[in-house]
Design a protein around this motif. Structure first.
Motif, PDB file in Angstrom:
ATOM      1  N   LEU A 187       0.834  -1.203   0.000  1.00  0.00           N
ATOM      2  CA  LEU A 187       0.000   0.000   0.000  1.00  0.00           C
ATOM      3  C   LEU A 187       0.867   1.252   0.000  1.00  0.00           C
ATOM      4  N   TRP A 215       2.728   1.673  -3.581  1.00  0.00           N
ATOM      5  CA  TRP A 215       2.023   2.154  -4.764  1.00  0.00           C
ATOM      6  C   TRP A 215       1.377   3.519  -4.549  1.00  0.00           C
ATOM      7  N   PHE A 246       0.817  -2.002  -7.121  1.00  0.00           N
ATOM      8  CA  PHE A 246      -0.647  -1.985  -7.062  1.00  0.00           C
ATOM      9  C   PHE A 246      -1.218  -3.332  -7.497  1.00  0.00           C
ATOM     10  N   ALA A 247      -0.646  -3.922  -8.530  1.00  0.00           N
ATOM     11  CA  ALA A 247      -1.122  -5.229  -8.990  1.00  0.00           C
ATOM     12  C   ALA A 247      -0.943  -6.285  -7.890  1.00  0.00           C
ATOM     13  N   PHE A 269      -0.697  -5.654  -4.741  1.00  0.00           N
ATOM     14  CA  PHE A 269      -1.566  -5.253  -3.632  1.00  0.00           C
ATOM     15  C   PHE A 269      -2.979  -5.800  -3.813  1.00  0.00           C
ATOM     16  N   LEU A 270      -3.527  -5.683  -5.022  1.00  0.00           N
ATOM     17  CA  LEU A 270      -4.874  -6.185  -5.285  1.00  0.00           C
ATOM     18  C   LEU A 270      -4.956  -7.692  -5.038  1.00  0.00           C
ATOM     19  N   VAL A 271      -4.019  -8.416  -5.598  1.00  0.00           N
ATOM     20  CA  VAL A 271      -4.033  -9.873  -5.439  1.00  0.00           C
ATOM     21  C   VAL A 271      -3.892 -10.254  -3.973  1.00  0.00           C
ATOM     22  N   TRP A 272      -2.969  -9.610  -3.290  1.00  0.00           N
ATOM     23  CA  TRP A 272      -2.705  -9.966  -1.893  1.00  0.00           C
ATOM     24  C   TRP A 272      -3.912  -9.656  -0.995  1.00  0.00           C
ATOM     25  N   GLU A 273      -4.463  -8.462  -1.130  1.00  0.00           N
ATOM     26  CA  GLU A 273      -5.551  -8.048  -0.244  1.00  0.00           C
ATOM     27  C   GLU A 273      -6.841  -8.827  -0.487  1.00  0.00           C
ATOM     28  N   LEU A 274      -7.051  -9.278  -1.715  1.00  0.00           N
ATOM     29  CA  LEU A 274      -8.268 -10.028  -2.018  1.00  0.00           C
ATOM     30  C   LEU A 274      -8.157 -11.498  -1.602  1.00  0.00           C
ATOM     31  N   LEU A 305     -10.991  -4.674   0.616  1.00  0.00           N
ATOM     32  CA  LEU A 305     -11.426  -4.433  -0.759  1.00  0.00           C
ATOM     33  C   LEU A 305     -12.719  -5.157  -1.094  1.00  0.00           C
ATOM     34  N   ARG A 306     -13.111  -6.102  -0.238  1.00  0.00           N
ATOM     35  CA  ARG A 306     -14.360  -6.833  -0.501  1.00  0.00           C
ATOM     36  C   ARG A 306     -15.591  -5.925  -0.390  1.00  0.00           C
TER      37      ARG A 306
END
Length: 524
Positions: free
Chosen positions: A220, A223, A256-257, A259-264, A273-274
């Protein structure tokens, strides 16, 4: 952050709403803390030349005072939900206020730019939870059927702060010392913290200790910080012609890419992010964020144009934009009263249409414009401002249980603030590009082979007793002024189209009519 509490225990019942004078005093204290934060995001803008001169650095170096605050603030806002779970709403809110006061004092006494930048990083970081928690605390303080009124009071502070900042900053800098733009936070913060603690210390939210998502936090920071600096410095460094900007862009994209994968997929993500799976949160957040980005980008361009091309002083340019807050202040409580009986989507749609009308009016500006015709659209823009924040915030928070409001408010505010930074960068770059384009088109006929042009230059020389080079310089100045005006009109026109184009985003959400504004649903 998205995980429920232990199965063996359910969340404790929320405390009853406040009443009477205690409710009024609590609302004022929470609103002041929010206003202090929002004001500080813009009050330093007009003081940068003065700060730079006093500290012996260039104006370009001085702009880092704004950049580092924005980057630190952008990183900390989405952490609000996770921090609330660990420390509780009230403790986190009061601690953030007091830390903000200390950081403001450090900014004021900073003798060098590096020390000032460190203080601004601290100030931006501790300010992150203030806006999301102010929403959550106010919604828990008011009766459920009055939650729209609570959001209206909150909206009044968030709309007036960015407007008052430039005018107040210019006046303080011209009349006193730049340090006082930070010192004014000290009495306000101490009052807000003491009143908030005295009223809310027995109304603390439930806490638990989710594991620290170190990887998510690192991604976080990577990015957000790199993209924020890219946006702030891109124009100065000629965007992707600069290796620095290319490096920042690659860092932001890759992190950022991941981050999205990790957080989801993480069991205990640091940012939930859900929440974007919910229609109201998704549509409302995108709508308010895009609209705020367009609004804030134009809010930055207007005084800049007035100072550069109309010879307005910084304080006068701030005063021209100040009437934006008149209708925003007067109508926000009215919106809070009618919202529970009206479909929030209808009010938000009306706001976007009115925004479009205002920007169409501005797209007709001319160089010879007088102050009244600058003020009129700004004054009228206060109407959609009042119709803008409250309904969309109600839509975003509709149906959220009290324990998820800090996370939802934090994430939605992060996206909104971040879009404000993106909008500012895009608007300034687009204005520069359109100005260059119009300048090139206007100079196509400015040739010594054009008898009309040479005759005009000769007439100017005779009328003003100028040499030929001076007459050419005057012509170029007038042409540059006209090109800048035409470029700005293009931005206004495109902004109007954008406001109309994002209206469908509002209508992918569900109606909140009859839910008390939606923001407190499930909170009591």
């Amino acid at each position: 952050m998205s995980q429920p509490a232990a199965p063996s225990s359910s969340p404790p019942p929320a405390p009853p709403p406040l009443e009477g004078g205690k409710l009024i005093l609590a609302t004022i204290a929470v609103a002041l803390a929010t206003f202090m934060n929002v004001l500080d995001s813009s009050i330093a803008n007009v003081a940068i030349p003065t700060i730079s001169g006093n500290l012996g650095v260039s104006v370009d170096e001085g702009t880092w005072v704004i950049t580092v605050f924005a980057a630190a603030n952008a990183v900390s806002i989405p952490l609000t939900g996770w921090l609330t779970q660990r420390f509780g709403q009230v403790r986190l809110f009061v601690a953030s206020i007091l830390a903000f006061v200390v950081a403001s004092w450090l900014c004021g006494v900073a003798p060098t730019l590096p020390i000032l930048l460190v203080a601004r990083v601290l100030q931006g970081a501790v300010a992150g939870p203030l806006i999301p928690l102010s929403q959550a605390i106010l919604l828990g303080s008011w009766p459920r059927d009055k939650s729209a009124t609570a959001l209206a009071f909150w909206a009044m502070t968030t709309t007036v702060g960015p407007i008052a900042g430039p005018a107040l900053g210019g006046w303080i800098t011209d009349s006193y010392n730049w340090s006082w733009i930070f010192y004014i936070n000290i009495p306000v913060g101490i009052f807000a913290a003491s009143v908030t603690w005295s009223i809310y210390r027995h109304r603390e939210s439930a806490t638990r200790k989710p594991p620290i998502d170190v990887v998510g936090l690192g991604l976080l920071i990577a990015w957000v910080a790199s993209l924020q600096i890219l946006l702030d410095k891109g124009k100065d460094l000629d965007w992707f012609a600069s290796p620095v900007i290319v490096t920042l862009g690659v860092t932001a994209l890759v992190s950022f890419a991941f981050f999205l994968v990790w957080e989801l997929t993480a069991e205990h993500p640091i940012v939930d992010l859900r929440l974007f799976k919910q229609r109201n949160f998704l549509g409302g957040t995108i709508a308010i964020s895009v609209a705020y980005g367009v609004f804030f980008g134009n809010l930055v361009l207007l005084p800049q144009w007035m100072q550069e091309y109309l010879n307005y002083r910084s304080v006068d340019a701030g005063l021209v934009t100040a009437p934006l807050g008149i209708f925003a202040l007067l109508l926000s409580p009215v919106v809070g009263r009618i919202l529970p009986r009206t479909d929030a989507r209808m009010i938000a749609t009306a706001a976007f249409v009115l925004f479009a009308v205002v920007f169409f009016m501005r797209s007709k500006y001319v160089i010879e414009i007088d102050t009244w015709h600058l003020v009129l659209p700004t004054l009228l823009q206060g109407v959609p401002m009042a119709l803008f924040f409250v309904p969309l915030t109600a839509i975003i928070l509709a149906g959220q249980p009290s324990q998820r409001i800090p996370a939802a408010a934090g994430l939605s505010n992060f996206v909104r603030v971040f879009c404000g930074a993106v909008g500012t960068s895009i608007a300034t770059s687009a204005w520069n590009n359109r100005t260059i384009l119009h300048h090139a088109r206007l100079t196509e006929q400015a040739s010594v082979n054009n008898p009309v042009f040479t005759q005009s230059i000769a007439q100017t020389q005779a009328a003003l007793h100028l040499s030929e080079p001076s007459a050419h310089a005057l012509f170029d100045f007038q042409l540059s002024t006209q090109a800048a005006m035409m470029g700005l009109n293009d931005i206004f026109y495109i902004s109007a189209i954008i406001f109309l184009a994002i209206i469908p985003l509002i209508w992918i959400t569900k109606s909140t009519k009859g839910s008390g504004g939606g923001g407190a649903a499930g909170a009591h």
